[in-house]
Design an enzyme around this catalytic site. Sequence first.
Site, PDB file in Angstrom:
ATOM      1  N   ASP A 158       0.496  -0.980  -0.107  1.00 56.55           N
ATOM      2  CA  ASP A 158      -0.160  -0.104   0.070  1.00 56.55           C
ATOM      3  C   ASP A 158       0.638   1.181   0.452  1.00 56.55           C
ATOM      4  O   ASP A 158       1.553   1.411   0.790  1.00 56.55           O
ATOM      5  CB  ASP A 158      -1.219   0.104   1.544  1.00 56.55           C
ATOM      6  CG  ASP A 158      -2.416   0.445   1.137  1.00 56.55           C
ATOM      7  OD1 ASP A 158      -2.692   1.500   0.247  1.00 56.55           O
ATOM      8  OD2 ASP A 158      -2.660   0.047   1.923  1.00 56.55           O
TER       9      ASP A 158
ATOM     10  N   SER B  99       5.020   4.341  10.391  1.00 51.54           N
ATOM     11  CA  SER B  99       5.449   3.076   9.884  1.00 51.54           C
ATOM     12  C   SER B  99       3.472   2.447   9.531  1.00 51.54           C
ATOM     13  O   SER B  99       2.908   2.967   9.981  1.00 51.54           O
ATOM     14  CB  SER B  99       6.450   2.311  10.575  1.00 51.54           C
ATOM     15  OG  SER B  99       5.446   1.668  11.646  1.00 51.54           O
ATOM     16  N   LYS B 100       3.078   1.575   8.451  1.00 50.32           N
ATOM     17  CA  LYS B 100       2.229   1.730   7.904  1.00 50.32           C
ATOM     18  C   LYS B 100       2.273  -0.103   9.338  1.00 50.32           C
ATOM     19  O   LYS B 100       1.200  -0.357   9.132  1.00 50.32           O
ATOM     20  CB  LYS B 100       2.363   0.994   6.016  1.00 50.32           C
ATOM     21  CG  LYS B 100       2.548   1.704   5.729  1.00 50.32           C
ATOM     22  CD  LYS B 100       2.396   1.296   4.209  1.00 50.32           C
ATOM     23  CE  LYS B 100       3.826   0.777   3.479  1.00 50.32           C
ATOM     24  NZ  LYS B 100       3.917  -0.264   2.030  1.00 50.32           N
ATOM     25  N   ARG B 101       3.338  -0.858   9.740  1.00 54.65           N
ATOM     26  CA  ARG B 101       2.564  -1.027  10.300  1.00 54.65           C
ATOM     27  C   ARG B 101       1.863  -0.552  12.139  1.00 54.65           C
ATOM     28  O   ARG B 101       1.185  -1.514  11.851  1.00 54.65           O
ATOM     29  CB  ARG B 101       3.988  -1.568  11.259  1.00 54.65           C
ATOM     30  CG  ARG B 101       4.123  -3.348  11.169  1.00 54.65           C
ATOM     31  CD  ARG B 101       6.133  -3.779  11.721  1.00 54.65           C
ATOM     32  NE  ARG B 101       6.374  -2.765  11.619  1.00 54.65           N
ATOM     33  CZ  ARG B 101       7.386  -2.713  12.946  1.00 54.65           C
ATOM     34  NH1 ARG B 101       6.673  -2.820  13.890  1.00 54.65           N
ATOM     35  NH2 ARG B 101       7.960  -1.662  12.596  1.00 54.65           N
ATOM     36  N   LYS B 102       2.540   0.331  12.398  1.00 58.81           N
ATOM     37  CA  LYS B 102       2.451   1.103  13.630  1.00 58.81           C
ATOM     38  C   LYS B 102       0.477   1.192  13.333  1.00 58.81           C
ATOM     39  O   LYS B 102      -0.278   1.864  13.762  1.00 58.81           O
ATOM     40  CB  LYS B 102       3.203   1.637  14.247  1.00 58.81           C
ATOM     41  CG  LYS B 102       4.014   0.790  14.684  1.00 58.81           C
ATOM     42  CD  LYS B 102       5.259   1.597  15.619  1.00 58.81           C
ATOM     43  CE  LYS B 102       6.137   2.066  14.899  1.00 58.81           C
ATOM     44  NZ  LYS B 102       7.034   3.046  15.897  1.00 58.81           N
TER      45      LYS B 102
END
Length: 508
Positions: A20, A256-259
């Site tokens: 994404d 970040s895309k993770r968080k």
Amino acid sequence: MSEKPLDPVRLRVAPSPTGDPHVGTAYMSLFDLAFARQQGGSFVLRIEDTDRARLQHDSERQIFDTLHWLGLTWDEGPDIGGRYAPYRQSERLATYQPYVDRLLAEGKAYHCWCSAERLTAMREHQQKLKQPTGYDRMCLGKTQEERAALPGYTEHAVVRMQIPDDVDTHFDDLIMGHIDAPRPDDQVILKADGFPTYHLAVVVDDHEMGITHVVRGQEWISSTPKHLLLYTWLGLTPPKFAHMPLLRDEKKAKISKRKSPWARLTWFRERGYLPEALVNFLALQGYPPILEADGTEREVFTFEEFSRGFDWHKVNPAGSIFNLDKLNWLNGIYIRALAGDELASRLLPYLEAAEVLSGSPSLGELGRLQALAPLVQTRIEVLSDAVLLIAPFYVGDDQLEISEQARATLDPGAPAVLDAALRALGDLDDHGSGSGLLGTDSPWNAGAVEAALRSALVDGLGLKPRVAFGAVRVAISGAKVSPPLFESIEILGKTSTLARLRALRDSL
Ligand code: GLU
């Protein structure tokens, strides 16, 4: 035919299609584009897809879609071509090889056959001894046979830069001023799969594509000395660098895309942020408000205003915190500035995605939406907020669900309120209504509805307006909050309104 004259400036954004798209891609593109447009130059989209392991196939299309959605459009790119095509690094492999060959021939680079296991063990050992980590040059100066006789060998070589001891780590940055970056390690420039690494490809492509200004996040500062060394070795003129402040969350960590879901560009579109609000917000992440002639500051501005006055010196190297409340506030301002019809058309995709409306709504349904849009305009922060408010106007009267919370607001007096409302509205003439549009001259209009309900419920039953109208609101919308009640009733029309009042009354 005459050649297009050379651009005064050429900037590029170079996202890697690894999922994404990251909001940082839009942030960089915005600053690239602001400067490119101001200078009458070009903005290039280059896809950096050399990391084959992390490649995701849908990602490139999402990059195109989200940047288009934001209006950050490029002059050259993989989808539209351009004089420096191709713009996908995976299609440019033949371009990089001569550069690698030259660096090898000139002794600036060397083959390395160390296995991944050996490199990991080496790094762990260095860490244990608290030594700086970096390649220990086991392969330097060895032939393949010599190296093969030693442990930790693999047949597939990479190519590394041989960083000189006196490498220059200083450079000037348009935003950060003079920088002294950390000393680089013997960077891999060509991988075992034959693909260049980012570091080689970025230098070769920025050179070959005539890029004059490299705008990228501050996380790349430590790579810049390697890039400058490559420019020197290859006898090329380096571009100017502008390392942008990172987008940070409330804990000051790089988002970040993770968080954070809002690190994903698609998230903003799904939620219903207006592209112009997000562009304005992203500009403010690294740039001060516009200073007016009278000394006041203005935070709400268009891309054109931003671009017109753009100056690298004004970019704040520290950046600001990515504050969603601020974005919501800005989005509200942009939503309220839209004309009703424009808001209706912006709402349409959200209503279709939520299956409130079908992909090909009828004229009547669209007319109703145009009547509803101004009613929800002050009640929403993001476009998707409108779905719940508008959905009750597109369900059959017998399909309307009354939410638990709405039902809980009804007190024992509700049946009497609904009976009185049924009588009062039942007596109201609805001749000429039914277009679904507000402002017809039918006797069934918001003013008449309000007068009838006030007289029956507030005057007649002696109720406080909140109590009286609360039950009517629950009946017609199924919810505790709805667009303004009397306008809602006008839009619903007499038949639906009475059916809904009756249905709730019968269920009590
Ligand atoms: N592909 C790199 C990235 O996605 C580009 C960095 C640069 O602009 O040089 O971050």
